[in-house]
Design a protein around this motif. Structure first.
Motif, PDB file in Angstrom:
ATOM      1  N   CYS A 130       0.821  -1.222   0.000  1.00  0.00           N
ATOM      2  CA  CYS A 130       0.000   0.000   0.000  1.00  0.00           C
ATOM      3  C   CYS A 130       0.852   1.268   0.000  1.00  0.00           C
ATOM      4  CB  CYS A 130      -0.916   0.036   1.211  1.00  0.00           C
ATOM      5  SG  CYS A 130      -2.189  -1.235   1.217  1.00  0.00           S
ATOM      6  N   HIS A 131       2.018   1.217   0.662  1.00  0.00           N
ATOM      7  CA  HIS A 131       2.849   2.425   0.800  1.00  0.00           C
ATOM      8  C   HIS A 131       3.998   2.379  -0.178  1.00  0.00           C
ATOM      9  CE1 HIS A 131       0.967   3.797   4.509  1.00  0.00           C
ATOM     10  NE2 HIS A 131       1.030   2.568   4.967  1.00  0.00           N
ATOM     11  N   SER A 154      -3.911   4.464  -1.634  1.00  0.00           N
ATOM     12  CA  SER A 154      -4.108   3.775  -0.364  1.00  0.00           C
ATOM     13  C   SER A 154      -3.191   4.226   0.758  1.00  0.00           C
ATOM     14  CB  SER A 154      -3.970   2.264  -0.569  1.00  0.00           C
ATOM     15  OG  SER A 154      -2.742   1.980  -1.174  1.00  0.00           O
TER      16      SER A 154
END
Ligand code: HEC
Ligand code: HEC
Ligand code: HEC
Ligand code: HEC
Length: 358
Positions: A130-131, A138
């Motif tokens: 997500c990162h 997100s």
């Protein structure tokens, strides 16, 4: 006057219920007012004759170690103040607490992290799903993480968004990974190593009293009681410990709802404060150190107690240093005795001795 009132006020003075928590912003002012910057720089700004006490230079020290560092070079500090034409100020335990919070904001108590290891953990634990370094749908861009500059915000984020991650991972049929404090610390080192990162510079815990209440409200004490009561065995000076613990709770135990910034400031305030209540010293060893270091030379074998409202903690030893250290120095010089030099463990032992002889 009412005898009952006298008894009450004596108790109120004799047993402060909680150690002070301090505030990094105020601590920076104490640091400046004590002219520490004559020799030390902070992030490059200031004196160059002593180690940079800069932001983001983790050292893995203890609060008692900081207290010892100040004792050990106090004569140097005072000489610098005299040269700057200043009278030596008194420092209260509260001001010492602020100073300690300032050092906490500069990661002085954090173990050195490893950015490369952190990057690997970030991928292995699925964070990179997500990162990414840039902003994504997100999650915020890593270098923009507010939580990298504020350990309390980090703990809050790790608590708050673990359920969402747990769900996302469960949807893929996998189990949420746990994080060790070491991995958490490395991940922060990785985030801080990215261009444009905001290294840790804040630490403003809220009062321990309200934090203790909140532990009940949030249901923490339903598990953390008896032998499991908080604070546990962890050294809460290491913010990575708390952040990792917050994350790991979501992996296994019931999650009692999202936490607001104020709430995490209260919980961390409680945990941070409690570590000063008993720093683990040994009164018998403290008595020996007290004699060896020349304290007993003036005081005799009976110990003084913290007489000026100082706390019985590493904070108090900083207050004692600034309160009557110059006087100790004068007399020691006259008697040709060397200025005492302490290790962190010496400080906690002396604190235990002074506490016990009250
Ligand atoms: C006269 C110069 C001078 C002043 C003023 C001074 N220091 Fe230092 N400080 C040093 C030197 C030199 C060292 C490193 C050598 C040593 O440990 O004795 C040091 C070391 C330290 C360390 C250990 C550094 C590390 O790497 O962990 C701490 C903490 C520290 N000082 C805090 C302070 C604080 C807080 C003040 C202000 C109250 C202060 N110092 C004022 C010269 C100074
Ligand atoms: C399922 C997607 C997802 C995964 C996997 C994930 N995160 Fe997050 N993370 C988010 C989102 C979305 C936010 C923004 C949350 C918000 O703003 O409330 C966030 C925010 C954060 C923040 C706060 C950033 C800030 O602005 O200060 C931290 C710290 C963080 N994540 C750490 C991690 C770590 C460490 C891992 C791996 C163990 C991880 N995240 C895995 C989605 C994810
Ligand atoms: C359902 C039970 C449960 C609840 C509720 C719970 N914890 Fe824990 N907590 C645990 C367990 C189990 C561990 C791991 C203990 C160990 O490693 O010995 C732990 C560990 C910790 C640790 C680190 C370990 C230590 O002893 O220092 C901290 C800090 C912590 N919890 C804080 C909290 C806070 C704050 C809350 C409330 C927001 C909370 N916990 C709620 C079960 C719980
Ligand atoms: C040169 C003599 C001398 C030496 C050496 C000495 N003290 Fe003191 N100490 C005093 C005097 C005098 C006072 C009373 C100060 C006052 O009331 O202002 C005092 C007070 C104290 C107090 C009471 C709190 C305070 O701040 O006044 C503590 C605690 C203390 N000393 C600890 C120590 C420790 C620990 C050592 C060894 C590192 C030490 N002292 C070495 C003379 C000394």
């Amino acid at each position: 006057m009412n005898r009952f009132l006298i008894v009450l006020s004596v108790i109120a003075f004799a047993t402060p219920a909680y150690s002070a928590v301090g505030d990094a912003g105020r601590g920076k002012q104490v640091f400046e007012s004590l002219k520490c910057g004559t020799c030390h720089s902070i992030a490059g700004a200031g004196g160059k004759t002593a180690p940079d006490l800069a932001l983001n230079r983790a050292r893995g020290n203890t609060p008692a170690g900081l207290s010892a560092a100040m004792w050990n070079h106090a004569p140097q500090m005072w000489a610098a103040m005299e040269k700057a034409g200043m009278a030596k100020p008194k420092v209260t335990s509260e001001q010492a607490a602020d100073l300690f919070a300032f050092f906490q904001s500069a990661r002085y108590f954090e173990k050195p992290g490893d950015a490369a290891r952190g990057k690997a953990a970030f991928t292995a634990k699925g964070c990179s799903g997500c990162h990414t370094a840039g902003k994504t749908a997100s999650g915020p861009a890593l270098a923009a993480w507010e939580s990298a500059s504020d350990p309390i915000e980090l703990a809050r984020q790790m608590w708050n968004h673990a359920p969402a991650m747990k769900a996302a991972i469960a949807a893929k049929g996998a189990k949420i990974p746990t994080l060790t404090a070491l991995e958490m610390n490395d991940i922060i080192a990785y985030v801080n190593s990215l261009p444009g990162a905001k290294p840790q510079a804040k630490f403003s815990p809220a009062s321990a009293e309200t934090g203790e209440t909140l532990l009940k409200v949030k249901g923490c004490t339903s598990c953390h009681r008896g032998a499991r009561a908080l604070p546990g065995k962890t050294a809460y000076t290491a913010s990575a410990e708390i952040a990792a613990a917050m994350w790991n709770h979501a992996a296994g135990v019931k999650h009692s709802g999202q936490m607001r910034p104020e709430e995490m400031r209260r919980i961390v305030g409680y945990l941070w404060s409690r570590q000063f209540d008993n720093e683990g010293g040994d009164a018998k060893r403290g008595e020996k150190t007290y004699a060896q270091k020349g304290c007993a030379g003036c005081h005799g074998s009976s110990a003084p107690y913290f007489a000026h409202g100082e706390e019985s903690s590493s904070y108090g030893m900083v207050a004692v240093l600034w309160h009557h250290g110059p006087q100790i120095l004068r007399q020691m010089k006259a008697k040709n005795v060397a200025w005492p030099s302490f290790t962190g463990p010496d400080i906690v032992d002396i604190v235990a001795f002074l506490k016990a002889s009250k």
